[in-house]
Design a protein around this motif. Sequence first.
Motif, mmCIF file in Angstrom:
data_model
loop_
_atom_site.group_PDB
_atom_site.id
_atom_site.type_symbol
_atom_site.label_atom_id
_atom_site.label_comp_id
_atom_site.label_asym_id
_atom_site.label_seq_id
_atom_site.Cartn_x
_atom_site.Cartn_y
_atom_site.Cartn_z
ATOM 1 N N ASN A 127 0.865 -1.175 0.000
ATOM 2 C CA ASN A 127 0.000 0.000 0.000
ATOM 3 C C ASN A 127 0.905 1.230 0.000
ATOM 4 O O ASN A 127 2.123 1.118 -0.023
ATOM 5 N N LEU A 128 0.352 2.397 0.021
ATOM 6 C CA LEU A 128 1.153 3.600 -0.157
ATOM 7 C C LEU A 128 1.972 3.989 1.071
ATOM 8 O O LEU A 128 3.031 4.571 0.935
ATOM 9 N N ARG A 129 1.518 3.696 2.263
ATOM 10 C CA ARG A 129 2.278 4.061 3.467
ATOM 11 C C ARG A 129 3.323 2.997 3.763
ATOM 12 O O ARG A 129 3.018 1.811 3.800
ATOM 13 N N ALA A 130 4.558 3.449 3.993
ATOM 14 C CA ALA A 130 5.626 2.512 4.311
ATOM 15 C C ALA A 130 6.701 3.217 5.124
ATOM 16 O O ALA A 130 6.872 4.432 5.030
ATOM 17 N N ALA A 131 7.417 2.448 5.911
ATOM 18 C CA ALA A 131 8.606 2.968 6.585
ATOM 19 C C ALA A 131 9.769 2.825 5.617
ATOM 20 O O ALA A 131 9.778 1.933 4.762
ATOM 21 N N TYR A 132 10.748 3.719 5.758
ATOM 22 C CA TYR A 132 11.893 3.688 4.852
ATOM 23 C C TYR A 132 13.158 4.036 5.620
ATOM 24 O O TYR A 132 13.215 5.068 6.289
ATOM 25 N N VAL A 133 14.144 3.166 5.539
ATOM 26 C CA VAL A 133 15.434 3.435 6.156
ATOM 27 C C VAL A 133 16.143 4.475 5.302
ATOM 28 O O VAL A 133 16.367 4.269 4.108
ATOM 29 N N GLU A 134 16.460 5.594 5.909
ATOM 30 C CA GLU A 134 17.149 6.664 5.185
ATOM 31 C C GLU A 134 18.665 6.552 5.323
ATOM 32 O O GLU A 134 19.395 6.778 4.367
ATOM 33 N N ASP A 135 19.143 6.241 6.513
ATOM 34 C CA ASP A 135 20.581 6.176 6.778
ATOM 35 C C ASP A 135 20.862 5.081 7.791
ATOM 36 O O ASP A 135 20.079 4.869 8.718
ATOM 37 N N LEU A 136 21.997 4.423 7.619
ATOM 38 C CA LEU A 136 22.475 3.424 8.573
ATOM 39 C C LEU A 136 23.992 3.502 8.574
ATOM 40 O O LEU A 136 24.629 3.462 7.509
ATOM 41 N N TRP A 137 24.562 3.650 9.766
ATOM 42 C CA TRP A 137 26.019 3.749 9.880
ATOM 43 C C TRP A 137 26.461 3.157 11.192
ATOM 44 O O TRP A 137 25.828 3.368 12.232
ATOM 45 N N VAL A 138 27.558 2.395 11.142
ATOM 46 C CA VAL A 138 28.194 1.845 12.339
ATOM 47 C C VAL A 138 29.676 2.200 12.248
ATOM 48 O O VAL A 138 30.289 2.090 11.175
ATOM 49 N N ALA A 139 30.253 2.608 13.366
ATOM 50 C CA ALA A 139 31.672 2.943 13.406
ATOM 51 C C ALA A 139 32.491 1.771 12.881
ATOM 52 O O ALA A 139 32.228 0.617 13.230
ATOM 53 N N PRO A 140 33.469 2.047 12.031
ATOM 54 C CA PRO A 140 34.276 0.960 11.453
ATOM 55 C C PRO A 140 34.841 -0.009 12.492
ATOM 56 O O PRO A 140 34.875 -1.217 12.254
ATOM 57 N N SER A 141 35.225 0.502 13.651
ATOM 58 C CA SER A 141 35.800 -0.357 14.686
ATOM 59 C C SER A 141 34.773 -1.291 15.332
ATOM 60 O O SER A 141 35.153 -2.214 16.057
ATOM 61 N N HIS A 142 33.492 -1.078 15.065
ATOM 62 C CA HIS A 142 32.437 -1.883 15.669
ATOM 63 C C HIS A 142 31.639 -2.701 14.636
ATOM 64 O O HIS A 142 30.655 -3.343 14.993
ATOM 65 N N ARG A 143 32.052 -2.653 13.396
ATOM 66 C CA ARG A 143 31.320 -3.385 12.351
ATOM 67 C C ARG A 143 31.548 -4.888 12.489
ATOM 68 O O ARG A 143 32.541 -5.343 13.018
ATOM 69 N N GLY A 144 30.578 -5.647 11.973
ATOM 70 C CA GLY A 144 30.671 -7.098 12.004
ATOM 71 C C GLY A 144 30.279 -7.712 13.336
ATOM 72 O O GLY A 144 30.504 -8.896 13.566
ATOM 73 N N ARG A 145 29.662 -6.933 14.208
ATOM 74 C CA ARG A 145 29.270 -7.418 15.537
ATOM 75 C C ARG A 145 27.757 -7.482 15.717
ATOM 76 O O ARG A 145 27.272 -7.645 16.828
ATOM 77 N N GLY A 146 26.994 -7.266 14.651
ATOM 78 C CA GLY A 146 25.539 -7.334 14.743
ATOM 79 C C GLY A 146 24.873 -6.038 15.155
ATOM 80 O O GLY A 146 23.658 -6.011 15.394
#
Length: 144
Positions: A70-89
Amino acid sequence: MIVRRATVADFPAWAEMLAALHGDIADFAAELPVFTALDQPYVGFIAFDGDAAIGMIDARERNFAEGAPNLRAAYVEDLWVAPSHRGRGIARLLLDAVEQWARDQGLEWLGSDALIDNEASHAWHRAAGFTEIERLVVFGKPLD
């Protein structure tokens, strides 16, 4: 590790993470109060390791998202994790928070996007349960 909804007090850290993601394209510190005051909901969640903000996600309600039933939806605009913390879920925990927010808003669809050549993001989206809907090249031109 704590993931919680961003407050006004988090705007400086949130803006700093947006700048890390997008570079110097905007004054996010000035824009966040405007975005969060819009009629269409716009929300952010921040991941903390102790007192340090190490990741963020923001999303908003849109009147249209590709593939939505339908026309209403949530949308992820931005997602960022510090490089030193990536890969940890951490990105997945941030996404979980947005998904719950969207459900609480009565929304049935969550959209997101990635640059066409960002294969790492494509793989993460698929692993997080997203399905690729379409590929798109966006054009624009100024109207003088």
